[in-house]
Design a protein around this motif. Sequence first.
Motif: not given
Length: 789
Positions: A550-571
Amino acid sequence: MGSAVDPEIVALGSIVISSLVGNAVQDAWTWGKGRLVALFVRDGAEEAAVGDELEQARRQALEAEEAGDEDTVTEITDEWSSRVLELFAERPDAVREVRELVGEALTRATPAEASLALLHYVNHTALFREMDGHWRACRAAGTLTSVFLSGVRGVGKRSTAQQWIHSHRDVLFGVFLQADLGMQGGRMVDPAVVLERWLDELDVPRDERPGDVPAKARRVRHELRDRSVVFLLENVTTTRQVRDLLTDQPYGVVLMTGQEAPHDLTTYLEFLPLPVPALRDEHALELLVKVSRTTEDPAKLEPIVRHLGGLPLALRLIAGHLKAPVPGVIEDVGARLADRAARQELLDVDDPNPLPEALELAYGRMAVRTAQLYRRLGLLICEDFQLDTVFALVPDWEPSEARTALSTLISGGLVERRGLDAYRMHILVHDHASIVAERDETESEREAVRRRIVHHFLRITERGEQTLSTRWLYSPMNAFPADTAADERRQTEALRELARREAGIFAAVRLAAEAGLHLEAWRLSQAIRTFCLRTGRDTQWIEAAEIGLASALETGDTMAVARASYEVGFAHLERWNLEEGDSRLAREHFEQALSLVNPGVPGRTEGERRTESSVLEGLGLLERKLKRPGHAIDLFSRAQAALEGIDHPRGEALLALHLGSTYTALERHDAAEGELLRAVEEFEGLPDGPDRFNMAKARLRLAENRRACGRLREAVEALDLAVDGMTGVGSAYYAAQALLLRGDVRVQLGEREAAVEDWTSARSLFAEEGSIHEGEAQHRLEREGGEEE
């Protein structure tokens, strides 16, 4: 000095001195003295002099502690802590030695901390008599002993439970499991979080920890079979909270605390309900005199006692003011309390107690800096903290000033020392500290403190992650490669330090998001991954990862959103609770991450390609868990292709290991052999040195493949190397698997005696690791009709 040095480094000096010069018991002092002398002395001729200095300081500190002379204790601690900091400045290598010393001291202190008794405790003789009688009756009947201690907040329910445990510590040997089930961060604690922590404390192998709550509970019960266990469950409000946590061991003890027992708890558990009464005036007076160490006539304190409703917490708070030898302080405190009582009738014990005025009185009498630290501790989301957090909250102070302020809060009853470098605020005190922080600090001041808290935990967590893992982390300011691989000792130390601070770390993720520090929030959620993987903190990991997304989406950084999505998936992939939909959620987040890194588009950044490879690897592992190896092969192959031209040898080696294992499942044995041999070679040739554990793991998989295609003698050769490679690298669980398999192969080769020897060794290692596979080894031994001793 505080602003120029890492708070953790500043804290190291204070911790080692307070543990060894302060109130350390004799065996700890004997163990630690030589280590401490060696820090200061490089010339043997000085050893005796430094040793004598330390002995003298210890004696003075103990005498001062006994006499209630806190100033002298503080002076001694400050002097020697300053000497340690000077040593750090002269010899940076000494930091490592002190880390080891503190780590060993923490490890040695842990068993005793489970049953710490209060220094001053009075009365409740009748209550303890009832508990003792119930306990004896349950033991005689062979049933679980359960007691629910109820009462208003601040009446001392937890202290009563701890005191009872401590008084029976010689009999209640075995396992001690504790959980605070109260509100934390505005929400009730999830039983899954408690079970995951307990599984870690019980040393259950990570690969054997189940995903769903009932299965976690069953595994905890399995580990507790035939073992004496004491549960301390604090702040219980619902039956659901405790239903999955308890064992039915006949000699177990369950102590629960709460304002009142849940109305339906009797349908689930037979227990003795015991209200913890407020102290009678004579006992309240005794406690006030003991804690305050006042030399005044006790009769002068009686008016104060009558206004405090017999609540130990309120008495301890007021006792802090009576320690100061200021003329008229007793009369002043009594007048303040009497006035408050007359206006708002807060002193009826059945009412939510006299604590508000006691807390206001305590706060109003604080020195400026003590009050400032109190407010800043109120801005922490969690009530538990360590000394380095204190230093991080006041970076512009000298370390001695921070220690003095903390000592004042401890002696005033506002902070409780839970053990070596472990502190806690009672939730009511923490609530008050939060209120006065909102009231007496400006918004800009509060914002600066929150930023400081978040950055403190971010620094600790990212440093720990880089010690535990060589994986690549992303930051828009610094897309940094992994550090070189840390040795086992450093990784063990990092896990211990992160575990001690886990409440603060997970709270910092929420605090960062709530404070609008979105960059820091998703970086924190990225950096907790390996700690959660190693310790099985799946529920907290998923929650933190979702906050990070959610915070990565707030930053507007696409790469951050991609990494954060990956982390949720892996968890979700790691937890693998099918009832919670983890397979579906893992796939959804992996696919979201993949869509953001532009697969197949020319000119992409290295970070995008690394992320594509990681996501495809995750999807491959997902397909393998779903028993679809054909789909997994395609995904692992695409993950390899995404890394072409990128210097990432460890990633390539891991993908070769995944491919090899998956080819075995497809019975493509030649392809499996090639990939697994390549994995061994690449793990051996890593730039930062061979990864012996993964080399051995690849050889274990190589042996499984060779056995599957009938190459039994070559399978034994691979297993010989696997067993040897796993020795001494903290991988006894996998060594046991290799021994179990080698025994199976040797039976096929007709080598029964050698097989029995392997199974016996495997059984011993599985037992040491707390693995349920011990039974598999035992079954093989029984089937063969004997075992080698």
